[in-house]
Design an enzyme around this catalytic site. Structure first.
Site, mmCIF file in Angstrom:
data_model
loop_
_atom_site.group_PDB
_atom_site.id
_atom_site.type_symbol
_atom_site.label_atom_id
_atom_site.label_comp_id
_atom_site.label_asym_id
_atom_site.label_seq_id
_atom_site.Cartn_x
_atom_site.Cartn_y
_atom_site.Cartn_z
ATOM 1 N N THR A 164 23.861 11.892 56.399
ATOM 2 C CA THR A 164 25.054 11.041 56.469
ATOM 3 C C THR A 164 26.055 11.605 57.489
ATOM 4 O OG1 THR A 164 26.135 12.363 54.771
ATOM 5 C CG2 THR A 164 24.863 10.465 54.007
ATOM 6 N N SER A 165 27.048 10.788 57.823
ATOM 7 C CA SER A 165 28.103 11.269 58.733
ATOM 8 C C SER A 165 28.794 12.491 58.144
ATOM 9 C CB SER A 165 29.137 10.168 58.977
ATOM 10 O OG SER A 165 28.560 9.143 59.753
ATOM 11 N N GLY A 205 33.184 -17.058 63.438
ATOM 12 C CA GLY A 205 32.266 -17.645 62.459
ATOM 13 C C GLY A 205 30.813 -17.547 62.921
ATOM 14 N N GLU A 238 18.855 10.119 57.886
ATOM 15 C CA GLU A 238 18.691 11.355 58.665
ATOM 16 C C GLU A 238 19.962 12.215 58.606
ATOM 17 O OE1 GLU A 238 16.066 11.587 61.709
ATOM 18 O OE2 GLU A 238 15.129 9.645 61.383
#
Ligand code: COS
Length: 383
Positions: free
Chosen positions: A364-365, A339, A362
């Site tokens: 994407t994967s 929490g 820059e």
């Protein structure tokens, strides 16, 4: 093969770590909360040489190698990814591009003030309809009488609203790649304005803006590189920007490890510190392996850059792995903190929100994987 840092690299690590702990980390929570960029930090970084790492001393830089550049970026990223984002745009996207593509006159004009943080830079490639398909951009630059006239909008530009100069890629011809040219645009150019982008999930204290060109007039000599070099310049800038994102993500991984080790030793449940439990150790062990692997990939890319070779493959491998790693590490760091990890009283939720952007900006994967595929197969998935 030598895994030891040199004396200089160790010294730089010490310097950057101290600066990150004393000057960057303490304000990071509030800056994130109020989405404000600490305008006093660039000058403080510059005074220590942290904004001109890989730039030669003759242009006002520190003349350091790319391992040092990675170390500085990791340490800043460990404390705050928003400040690391500022640094990536300033140093990796703008300074290194001017160093690589600029005339001697442009280098002497822009690099010393950028390294000293007398001016701030941004890199304008992305547009509302040109993200992954960077070559499809539609901002135009037309030569009229004695000046270039720019029209169009760039979006998601880090530092955009605080920059004094923008490295802008615009269309000067019809061809997808050869029809693009790079320009250095002053914030004072007539017809140039910016609009900040608010309410981001993460990187909230990094400035992000639209760049708006409405018949914006810039001088003939504002071109960086040659006419038609814009796409190559953008891609080579990203080979540096992505490296810096990867190094910053190693910093996120390390920050997660540090926070989790501390918390797992303090937090008592079932009568003992939660760090005793195997399932908590599992998450921390994975974080340690992941972070160390990412660091090695960043250093490998740095090694190639130090030799002055094209590092597209090594950089995309490092960027892909390190950004996904940062997301995994931050997800488990929130989990370990339970929490408390879900509240901004502790920094792990910020790491989690900030890490997500690294898998997007820059490139994407998915784009990194397609670049890796293109480099190893010699086949383009984009045609
Ligand atoms: N360095 C220098 N030149 C490069 C380069 C690099 N890393 N990569 C490509 N080029 C040049 C080459 O000259 C290439 O021509 P050849 O194939 O003849 O060598 C030319 O650019 C075109 O390359 P490609 O055909 O691969 O371009 P595509 O339009 O297919 O796009 C991708 C390739 C998708 C990889 C590119 O558009 C990309 O990186 N997209 C993501 C953009 C991005 O990261 N946006 C986020 C910006 S946030 S700052």
């Amino acid at each position: 093969m030598n895994f030891d840092l040199t004396e200089e690299q160790k010294m730089i690590k010490e310097l950057a770590r101290k600066f990150a702990d004393e000057e960057v980390a303490p304000g990071a929570r509030e800056n994130d909360l109020y989405a404000r960029f600490p305008m006093d930090l660039p000058k403080k970084m510059a005074a220590l040489g942290l904004l001109g790492g890989p730039i030669p001393e003759k242009y006002g830089g520190a003349g350091l190698d790319y391992i040092c550049h990675a170390i500085i970026t990791e340490e800043i990223g460990r404390a705050c990814s928003s400040i690391r984002t500022f640094t990536s745009a300033q140093v990796s996207l703008v300074e290194i591009s001017i160093l690589k593509w600029g005339t001697e006159e442009q280098r002497l004009k822009y690099l010393p003030p950028l390294c000293k943080a007398d001016i701030i830079g941004c890199f304008g490639l992305t547009e509302p309809n040109a993200g992954s398909d960077a070559g499809s951009l539609s901002t135009t630059a037309v030569f009229q009488k004695d000046a270039w006239v720019l029209n169009g909008t760039k979006t998601w530009i880090s530092n955009g609203g605080i920059a004094d100069i923008a490295l802008v890629i615009a269309r000067t011809g019809k061809e997808k790649h050869e029809g693009l040219t790079a320009f250095l645009v002053s914030k004072d150019a007539a017809g140039f304005s910016t609009k900040n982008i608010e309410n981001k999930l993460g990187l909230r204290s990094s400035n992000t803006a639209e760049l708006i060109f409405d018949n914006c007039k810039i001088p003939r000599d504002a071109i960086l590189g040659g006419l038609g070099d814009g796409f190559k310049i953008a891609m080579s800038a990203l080979d540096n920007g992505r490296f810096s994102v990867a190094a910053g993500c190693v910093g996120i991984g390390q920050a997660c490890i540090d926070a989790c080790i501390k918390y797992a030793k303090e937090r008592i449940q079932f009568g003992k510190p939660i760090g005793n439990f195997q399932l908590v150790q599992d998450m921390i062990a994975k974080m340690v392996v992941d972070t160390e692997a990412a660091r090695m990939l960043v250093y490998k890319a740095a090694y190639v850059k130090n030799k002055g070779l094209k590092s597209t493959l090594e950089t995309s491998i490092a960027k892909y792995f390190a950004s996904e790693m940062a997301m995994r590490a931050a997800t488990d760091a929130v989990q370990i903190h339970g929490g408390y990890g879900y509240s901004n009283e502790l920094p792990v939720e910020r790491y989690f929100r900030d890490a997500k952007c690294a898998t997007i900006y820059e490139g994407t994967s998915q784009i990194q994987k397609l670049i890796i595929g293109r480099e190893v197969l010699g086949l383009k998935a984009f045609e």
